[in-house]
Design a protein around this motif. Structure first.
Motif, PDB file in Angstrom:
ATOM      1  N   GLY A  71      49.250  35.405  32.922  1.00  0.00           N
ATOM      2  CA  GLY A  71      48.735  35.711  34.261  1.00  0.00           C
ATOM      3  C   GLY A  71      48.235  37.134  34.385  1.00  0.00           C
ATOM      4  N   SER A  72      48.725  38.028  33.518  1.00  0.00           N
ATOM      5  CA  SER A  72      48.297  39.420  33.608  1.00  0.00           C
ATOM      6  C   SER A  72      46.831  39.596  33.211  1.00  0.00           C
ATOM      7  N   LEU A  73      46.292  38.672  32.438  1.00  0.00           N
ATOM      8  CA  LEU A  73      44.876  38.763  32.058  1.00  0.00           C
ATOM      9  C   LEU A  73      43.971  38.613  33.282  1.00  0.00           C
ATOM     10  N   LYS A  74      44.379  37.764  34.211  1.00  0.00           N
ATOM     11  CA  LYS A  74      43.614  37.631  35.453  1.00  0.00           C
ATOM     12  C   LYS A  74      43.661  38.931  36.250  1.00  0.00           C
ATOM     13  N   LEU A  75      44.834  39.596  36.255  1.00  0.00           N
ATOM     14  CA  LEU A  75      44.948  40.886  36.930  1.00  0.00           C
ATOM     15  C   LEU A  75      43.988  41.904  36.316  1.00  0.00           C
ATOM     16  N   LEU A  76      43.891  41.875  34.988  1.00  0.00           N
ATOM     17  CA  LEU A  76      42.997  42.802  34.295  1.00  0.00           C
ATOM     18  C   LEU A  76      41.546  42.574  34.696  1.00  0.00           C
ATOM     19  N   LEU A  77      41.126  41.329  34.770  1.00  0.00           N
ATOM     20  CA  LEU A  77      39.740  41.029  35.140  1.00  0.00           C
ATOM     21  C   LEU A  77      39.442  41.473  36.567  1.00  0.00           C
ATOM     22  N   TRP A  78      40.374  41.205  37.490  1.00  0.00           N
ATOM     23  CA  TRP A  78      40.173  41.674  38.861  1.00  0.00           C
ATOM     24  C   TRP A  78      40.089  43.191  38.907  1.00  0.00           C
ATOM     25  N   GLN A  79      40.917  43.851  38.108  1.00  0.00           N
ATOM     26  CA  GLN A  79      40.921  45.314  38.097  1.00  0.00           C
ATOM     27  C   GLN A  79      39.594  45.862  37.573  1.00  0.00           C
ATOM     28  N   ILE A  80      39.059  45.242  36.539  1.00  0.00           N
ATOM     29  CA  ILE A  80      37.793  45.706  35.971  1.00  0.00           C
ATOM     30  C   ILE A  80      36.648  45.520  36.953  1.00  0.00           C
ATOM     31  N   PHE A  81      36.588  44.376  37.605  1.00  0.00           N
ATOM     32  CA  PHE A  81      35.408  44.048  38.410  1.00  0.00           C
ATOM     33  C   PHE A  81      35.507  44.513  39.870  1.00  0.00           C
ATOM     34  N   THR A  82      36.715  44.691  40.386  1.00  0.00           N
ATOM     35  CA  THR A  82      36.840  45.129  41.782  1.00  0.00           C
ATOM     36  C   THR A  82      37.622  46.428  41.949  1.00  0.00           C
ATOM     37  N   GLY A  83      38.380  46.836  40.917  1.00  0.00           N
ATOM     38  CA  GLY A  83      39.193  48.041  41.033  1.00  0.00           C
ATOM     39  C   GLY A  83      40.310  47.916  42.049  1.00  0.00           C
ATOM     40  N   HIS A  84      40.737  46.682  42.336  1.00  0.00           N
ATOM     41  CA  HIS A  84      41.672  46.505  43.447  1.00  0.00           C
ATOM     42  C   HIS A  84      42.709  45.435  43.158  1.00  0.00           C
ATOM     43  N   SER A  85      43.249  45.450  41.958  1.00  0.00           N
ATOM     44  CA  SER A  85      44.320  44.526  41.616  1.00  0.00           C
ATOM     45  C   SER A  85      45.649  45.118  42.090  1.00  0.00           C
ATOM     46  N   PRO A  86      46.405  44.423  42.940  1.00  0.00           N
ATOM     47  CA  PRO A  86      47.579  45.029  43.573  1.00  0.00           C
ATOM     48  C   PRO A  86      48.679  45.419  42.591  1.00  0.00           C
ATOM     49  N   LYS A  87      48.773  44.746  41.458  1.00  0.00           N
ATOM     50  CA  LYS A  87      49.835  45.049  40.504  1.00  0.00           C
ATOM     51  C   LYS A  87      49.394  46.055  39.445  1.00  0.00           C
ATOM     52  N   LEU A  88      48.133  46.441  39.452  1.00  0.00           N
ATOM     53  CA  LEU A  88      47.661  47.433  38.485  1.00  0.00           C
ATOM     54  C   LEU A  88      47.334  48.735  39.213  1.00  0.00           C
TER      55      LEU A  88
END
Length: 338
Positions: free
Chosen positions: A107-124
């Motif tokens: 599931g952390s891979l999805k967090l990484l993708l959100w972080q890369i594309f939006t800069g707004h992953s709540p757990k990163l």
């Protein structure tokens, strides 16, 4: 105006406002009355940085140098992706070593993708929404300057800024983006809040009202700040950076920093300001990681994690880490700090 004076004033402003960003995320504002100005300035940090970023970039946009423009975009995107990966790696280590939950890795891979594309992953690192919007605003400005004359590009930006303010005060901005998931609503909603600030930065650089004001510029900027605080400006709904108040405060604070009469500052004072302010981008990217790691340790030691001094420690440790990165022989590591 003199380049030295510009650079030193902006450096001092960046130093203060970068610390304000740390205060936003790790201090509730409680404490002695003497700290009240720091609490009041916290929401002004983002508008200040957006105005200054486009103020400093306007001459480069005007030159329409494709090599420099590609380099600018490459660096912005590199910082976004590289810090996303670093935060993800730290999160993976946290899952394995602290939570002892290897099942959370897929599931952390999805967090990484959100972080890369939006800069707004709540757990990163949700702080990086600013970088996402800075990339989008820079791409928009580069597109306008590649297709229009200088005045045409500025005219379109001014019109877009007006549309953004209408979106904010009509409630349309919030109505459009608030229903979206967390990773999307803030970067999208805040894009329409920061675009007028980017426009102000371009206009300040293009028409140089600060230079025309001469020695009166700091006083006029300070009067503008006072007026923004005292006037009953209309409020708007949105994503924390909406409305005329923050637009005016960010603009006048940037003008004050740019116009500060620092020519008589001793050489030692100048070196200290430039030294402490040279890693503001790296500190901005790193401070969330530094603060969260300290929050794992401090409660076990019985130490407070909601204090002004805690934020000073976060800033100092982040600065030291960035300074170490800047000494690395590899450019890809040095770019993470500067």
């Amino acid at each position: 105006m003199e380049k030295k004076r510009y650079n030193l004033g902006i450096a001092l402003g960046k130093l203060l406002m970068c610390f304000e960003v740390v205060l936003i995320h790790f201090w509730s504002g409680s404490g002695p009355a003497a700290l009240a100005p720091f609490a009041a300035l916290r929401p002004v940090a983002v508008p200040f940085f957006m105005v200054v970023s486009f103020f400093l970039g306007e001459k480069s946009f005007e030159r329409r140098d494709p090599v420099k423009n590609r380099r600018r975009m490459h660096k912005l995107i590199y910082i976004q992706v590289a810090w996303a990966v670093l935060y993800w790696l730290v999160y993976v280590l946290y899952l394995l070593l602290v939570e002892k939950n290897p099942g959370g890795l897929p599931g952390s891979l999805k967090l990484l993708l959100w972080q890369i594309f939006t800069g707004h992953s709540p757990k990163l690192n949700s702080t990086m929404w600013f970088q996402t919007d800075l990339i989008a605003a820079t791409a928009l400005v580069l597109l306008l300057y590649s297709r229009c004359s200088d005045r045409g590009a500025l005219g379109i930006m001014a019109a877009l800024a007006g549309v953004c303010l209408i979106f904010q005060y009509s409630g349309l901005n919030e109505a459009l983006f608030r229903p979206l998931r967390y990773e999307l609503c803030y970067p999208l909603g805040r894009f329409f809040e920061i675009l007028p600030m980017a426009c102000v930065g371009l206009l300040l650089a293009r028409f140089d009202p600060i230079g025309r004001m001469g020695r009166a510029a700091p006083l006029i900027a300070a009067a503008g700040i006072a007026a923004a605080c005292l006037l009953p400006l209309p409020e708007a709904s949105g994503f924390d950076y909406q409305g005329l108040y923050l637009l005016l405060m960010g603009s006048f604070c940037a003008m004050l920093a740019i116009s500060l009469p620092l020519r008589s500052l001793p050489a030692r004072g100048e070196r200290i300001i430039l030294l402490l302010s040279r890693h503001t981008m790296g500190i901005y990217c790193m401070h969330r990681m530094t603060g969260n790691l300290l929050r794992l340790v401090f409660p076990r030691l019985g130490l407070n994690t909601d204090s002004f001094s805690f934020c000073l420690l976060i800033y100092l440790l982040s600065w030291l880490a960035c300074e170490l990165l800047s000494w690395m022989p590899w450019r890809w590591m040095r770019e993470l700090a500067d």
